[in-house]
Structure formats: structure tokens, C-alpha cells
Design an enzyme around this catalytic site. Sequence first.
Site, mmCIF file in Angstrom:
data_model
loop_
_atom_site.group_PDB
_atom_site.id
_atom_site.type_symbol
_atom_site.label_atom_id
_atom_site.label_comp_id
_atom_site.label_asym_id
_atom_site.label_seq_id
_atom_site.Cartn_x
_atom_site.Cartn_y
_atom_site.Cartn_z
ATOM 1 C CB CYS A 106 13.677 -7.360 5.329
ATOM 2 S SG CYS A 106 12.645 -8.838 5.322
ATOM 3 C CB CYS A 141 6.749 -11.019 1.684
ATOM 4 S SG CYS A 141 6.858 -9.524 2.690
ATOM 5 C CB CYS A 163 11.163 -4.102 2.343
ATOM 6 S SG CYS A 163 10.643 -5.109 0.939
ATOM 7 C CB SER A 190 10.489 -2.168 -12.725
ATOM 8 O OG SER A 190 9.952 -3.396 -13.152
ATOM 9 C CB CYS A 236 -0.917 0.024 1.223
ATOM 10 S SG CYS A 236 -1.900 -1.469 1.430
ATOM 11 C CG ASP A 241 11.529 -8.819 -15.903
ATOM 12 O OD1 ASP A 241 11.305 -7.644 -15.520
ATOM 13 O OD2 ASP A 241 10.629 -9.656 -16.073
ATOM 14 C CG ASP A 242 11.416 -6.048 -11.965
ATOM 15 O OD1 ASP A 242 11.017 -7.122 -12.468
ATOM 16 O OD2 ASP A 242 10.645 -5.162 -11.581
#
Length: 538
Positions: free
Chosen positions: A520, A462, A316, A363, A49, A425-426
Site C-alpha cells: 500500500c 491514510c 503498508c 529511524s 497501535c 531523515d526517514d
Amino acid sequence: MDNSTKSNVECCESSSSGCCNKNPKMFPDKKYKEPQPKGNEVTGMTCECGVFGAIACGDWPTQIDIAQVICLGLVALQHRGQESAGIVTSDGASSKKFNVHKGMGMINNLFNDEAINRLRGNLGIGHTRYSTAAASEMVNCQPFVVHTSHGALAIAHNGELVNCEQLRREVLDRGVGLSTHSDSELIAQSLCCAPEDASEHDGPNWPARIRHFMTLAPLSYSLVVMHKDKIYAVRDSYGNRPLCIGKIVPITLGAGKPEDAQAEGWVVSSESCGFLSIGARYVREVEPGEIVELTRNGFRTVDIVERPDYKRMAFCIFEYVYFARSDSIFEGQMVYSVRLQCGRQLARESPVDADIVSSVPESGTAAAHGYARESNLPFAEVLCKNRYVGRTFIQPSTRLRKLGVAKKFGALSENVEGKRVVLIDDSIVRGNTIGPIIKLLKDAGAIEVHIRIASPPLQYPCYMGINIPTREELIANKLNAKQLASYVGADSLAYLSVEGLVKAVEYNKTSSNPTKTGYCTACLTGEYPGGLPEELSW
């Protein structure tokens, strides 16, 4: 209005809304069993979010359109969730009346001129969200508003409480009923009750209440909490989720130094990427464990909740890899520069003979430029993206993800024909999208397609606020790099190492203090900073 609500909140809302409906967590020392779906429930999914808050300085009523500032701030955070959004504002004079507008859908569709006019105020908070299909309901839209004996309280939350069940039991033991499994309801109920050692002779001590909640919930959350004429910005003591502060400056400032300008207002946001578009400048991050109070007179640190000495910060690392917008700033560095460095590191670890380097937009583009520069190969676009199709990573069903690929990209055949292509690619999550892309490029004339992933293999779910599914759904747990290359039709495939990712993240970082750094990497290594979660037991 079939997809939104707007009201002046003058009584307690009848239902709770949270960041997501999910499996609550507790007791990291117990043996963990991966939750299984029950009936129509969807388990193993979490949500990502964005939160935003704004408050005007000087005399109130303000000339700054706070609702519009928040709306534009949420538009800049739209990449963090496209399912629902909401804004709550206050005039700062009444503790009983908040203006609320929230609903399902994209921000630009929810907030028209009429909605913005109804949200006039001197301060406010907002939220944008996505979740699993099972939680795609109006009841889960944020910000969450509840009335206390001291007036209305509004909360917007990014993250996921790791010890959710423990907190739930404590709330229930106080005789408080709960209607959902949402984190935000738990947070609100926790803040509604004063800690035993708090002095509240002159009214509620919100910093003490927030501190008490933070001692009960170690992670993971970034919060914006509004009460009457104040906003509190809160980040868990591990710094797992991002949160930063910006300063609204006069529009005549231009590229001038923001510290030299008088503040017209203050903003707080999950990311800094929208600050320039609303006339604000980045000031700093909210530190791990910090409680920041924002008022019309400015902002100040009111408390800091420390984590245990033996625990490191756990920001993160996937924010750098995927979620954050490339123009956002974390730890004193722009996300774009980190992704560029990831590409350079990937080229050192996994070189390949090729003619051009390209990316899966968007990305993966920064990493592709880094790979190209380090390899001394030209960068060329090979995929044309339909920008009106949502991200496949966050669509709720596998079927829709597969359908999404076909309409998401086209091949630039003139750049591809007769070429050996390195495609960056990410990340690879379920492995549904990369195969059709490779086929698309080879159908367009590519001789070879070598896949390079600018992050390590995703192997673990996660439980701290990112939509990474169960281990069974993660393709890296089924196939190694060589097997995956064969499966998707690539000529070769390689990932960036965990060590390489950390090295890239730390390359340009401003702080070298080991006590103020740490990441993390649970989704990559299985090492969870707060321990493993457990199923809800009731």
C-alpha cells in the site's frame, strides 16, 4: 487510581472502546470530499497501535507469568503508541470472568507488581495505542471486552475499518444500539451475532463468525480475539497491518534452533521485535486473510479469507519507512536491512558532494549508513538526542511539535564545524522539525546541510491506521523539493522515489511470488487499495 482501571469483568462493559474516534468510511465508488472539523472534533487523524497475545502450553495453571510476558511484549511495542494500554487475561476455565487492567499513560507506569498479580492467567491479550487529542479518553482504551450469550469476548485491534459506515448501518439495522464511532465496538458487535449459515448446535463457531466479519470488512486490521481458553489471530486479506507468531522456548535454548525445542507457550504480536526479550523466537507471519487459532496445544490455521483475484496484497510500506522497530521482521527480512537499502538507493538517485553523512536519530540512522556506504563518505553522528522526549510525529498539536524540537536534540559541534553535511531523515510530514535542526547544525558550524529523505513525499492522508493528517497539513502538497529546501534553510533537499522505495523493500525479500507480494503506497501515490472513504452520514 486516577489513570487506570482494574477489575474482574463479569458483566458487559457500559461503554465501548476502539482504536480511535475518527471519520468512518464507506462506498469507494462515490466522490470523496475531505472531511472538515466540526466544533471541537479533530478530523483527518487516525491511530497506529500495537497488539499482543500470549498463551501457555501444557498443564494449567501455568508456571509462566503470562501477564508479565504480555506486559514486556507491549513494552517492545511502545513505539507504536504511548497514550494508553491495557491487558486482559483469562484462566481458561471460566467463560464469564476476565481480568482487566487498562488506562492512560505509558506501559511501565500502568503495570506495577500489584497490577500484574491481579492479571494472573493462562492466556491473555494486550494493546498499546495513540490517537488524536480528541480521542485521548479512558473510554477508548483497549482491549475491548464485551459479554455475549456465550461468555466474555476480548478484542484488541490495530488498523482502521475502511467501510466503517456500511458496517455501522448493518449493525443498526439489526436493532443493535451503538454508543461510539469506534471500530472495535463494531467488530465486537459483528462477532456477537452468528452468520445465518453457521452451525452452532454445540456452541459458538468463532472462526465462522470471524470469517463472516472479514467478508464484510475487507481492510484494514490485525486482531487478537480471546474467548475462554483460545486466542484467535486475524489479519485482513490484504495484509495491510502486520501480525506475526512466536514460540516461547526454554531459557536454556540460547541460540539453538527453536523448531527443535518444546514450546512452553505461543505469542502473537504486531511486530517480532520483543520476542527475544520474553524468551520467544520468531516463527512466521500471520498470512493475509488467515485466521489462526492458538490453544495450549499449539496453533493452527482454521480458515483463510481470500481477497478478489484482481487485487494484490497491500502491506503498508510505511511500516518499513517509519513505524516498525528496526529489529522487527517482515516478509522474511529485517526492517533494518530495508532501511539500509533505502539509503543506498537514495545515494544512487540523489548524490551530493559532501564531507560526512549523518542522520536524524533514530529511524533515519540505518538509511544514513546505507547512503554513506554507497557514497564512500564517512558516517558521523551530528545530533545528540534526548531520549526522554516523545516522537514529534505523534504529538497532537503543532505548537507542541515545534516546542519538542528545541528540547529533543543537541548538536555535536566537533563533528559538524567546517563540514558539508548530508543529513538523512526517514520522512517529512508537516515540515516543522527539519528547519530547526538545520539551524541547529549551522549554528554549530556546518558549512552546508543537504537534506536527503529516505522515502517519497507524503502527499495523501491514510485511512487505514496510520496518523498521517489531511492534505492541507502535508508540506509536500505546498512546496516541491527545491522550494522546501529554501523554506527550511537547507542547501539542497531530495526524496527517495516511489520506485526506489519499492525496489529497496524487495531487495532482500524472501518471497518472489507476485500473488504474495504488494504494498500500500496510498499516502505516497493516492492509490487506495480499498477505495476512498466518505464522511459519516448520520
